[in-house]
Scaffold this motif. Structure first.
Motif, short mmCIF file in Angstrom:
data_model
loop_
_atom_site.label_atom_id
_atom_site.label_comp_id
_atom_site.label_asym_id
_atom_site.label_seq_id
_atom_site.Cartn_x
_atom_site.Cartn_y
_atom_site.Cartn_z
N LYS A 195 -10.98 6.84 -4.12
CA LYS A 195 -10.65 5.61 -4.84
C LYS A 195 -10.53 5.75 -6.18
O LYS A 195 -11.74 5.95 -6.74
N LEU A 232 -1.21 3.53 -2.98
CA LEU A 232 -1.59 2.42 -3.56
C LEU A 232 -2.68 1.60 -3.04
O LEU A 232 -2.47 1.22 -1.67
N VAL A 233 -3.44 1.17 -3.73
CA VAL A 233 -4.53 0.08 -3.20
C VAL A 233 -4.36 -1.21 -3.87
O VAL A 233 -4.62 -1.34 -5.10
N PRO A 234 -3.83 -2.24 -3.17
CA PRO A 234 -3.41 -3.48 -3.97
C PRO A 234 -4.69 -4.20 -4.38
O PRO A 234 -5.60 -4.23 -3.59
N GLN A 235 -4.60 -4.76 -5.49
CA GLN A 235 -5.49 -5.57 -5.94
C GLN A 235 -5.33 -7.06 -5.96
O GLN A 235 -4.00 -7.44 -6.33
N PHE A 236 -6.02 -8.07 -5.44
CA PHE A 236 -5.92 -9.21 -5.22
C PHE A 236 -6.63 -10.18 -6.20
O PHE A 236 -7.83 -9.84 -6.34
N ASN A 237 -6.22 -10.93 -6.93
CA ASN A 237 -7.10 -11.64 -7.94
C ASN A 237 -7.29 -13.04 -7.52
O ASN A 237 -6.68 -13.89 -7.10
N GLU A 282 -3.58 1.43 -11.99
CA GLU A 282 -3.84 0.91 -10.85
C GLU A 282 -4.66 1.87 -9.93
O GLU A 282 -4.99 2.86 -10.24
N THR A 283 -5.31 1.23 -8.90
CA THR A 283 -5.94 2.04 -8.01
C THR A 283 -5.26 2.70 -6.85
O THR A 283 -4.58 2.04 -6.25
N TYR A 329 2.54 3.45 -12.01
CA TYR A 329 1.38 2.83 -11.35
C TYR A 329 0.03 2.93 -12.26
O TYR A 329 -1.05 2.81 -11.76
N GLU A 374 0.83 -1.13 0.04
CA GLU A 374 0.06 0.01 0.20
C GLU A 374 0.87 1.12 0.01
O GLU A 374 0.53 2.14 0.52
N VAL A 399 -8.65 5.02 -10.29
CA VAL A 399 -7.70 4.66 -11.34
C VAL A 399 -6.89 5.39 -11.73
O VAL A 399 -7.10 6.53 -12.20
#
Length: 152
Positions: A115, A147-152, A98-99, A95, A83, A117
């Motif tokens: 928040k 940064l807001v991490p994105q998890f898939n 990214e969000t 980035y 983050e 992009v």
């Protein structure tokens, strides 16, 4: 960035660079005797606990000699993490797509916290997509962003 942080970046950047790391940013959180100086370092290969210890020793010695902070404080050295906080518009360039979570000093388009992009960076201007709408912000109007991490 506040004046004390700007002075600290100027003071610490050469020492951190000499150790082979990038000085990502500096935060000074005032809380009387419990103030904290956070120094964020980065490297293409990541950051280990030993890296933080090495930088902490170097930075601590430099701060003892230069004495730029006239109050008691704790020194923390760490990686920016997943983050990662942003300290400049230029840091957002890597980035795009990214969000980011952003807090502005004054509301724009009826939003003070949002928040969005990261769509584009042009000098000190950052364009976000917020709720499907474009929003251009001067980085000088940003109080905090990370940064807001994105998890898939």
């Amino acid at each position: 960035m506040a004046r004390i942080e700007e002075r600290l970046v100027t003071l610490l950047e050469p020492a951190v660079s000499a150790l082979g790391f990038e000085l990502w940013g500096v935060e000074f959180v005032r809380a009387g005797k419990h103030s904290t100086l956070r120094v964020y370092i980065d490297h293409a290969n990541g950051i280990s606990v030993d890296d933080c210890a090495d930088v902490s020793h170097q930075v601590s010695a430099l701060l003892d000699v230069e004495d730029p902070i006239n109050t008691e404080y704790y020194l923390e050295v760490s990686s920016p993490g997943m983050e990662r906080p942003f300290f400049s518009a230029a840091q957002m360039q890597d980035y795009l797509g990214e969000t980011a979570a952003v807090e502005l000093t004054v509301a724009q388009q009826n939003k003070r916290k949002f928040k969005g992009v990261i769509k584009a960076v042009d000098g000190t201007q950052v364009e976000f997509e917020v709720d499907g709408e474009p929003m251009k912000v001067s980085y000088s109007a940003v109080k905090k962003a990370h940064l807001v991490p994105q998890f898939n």
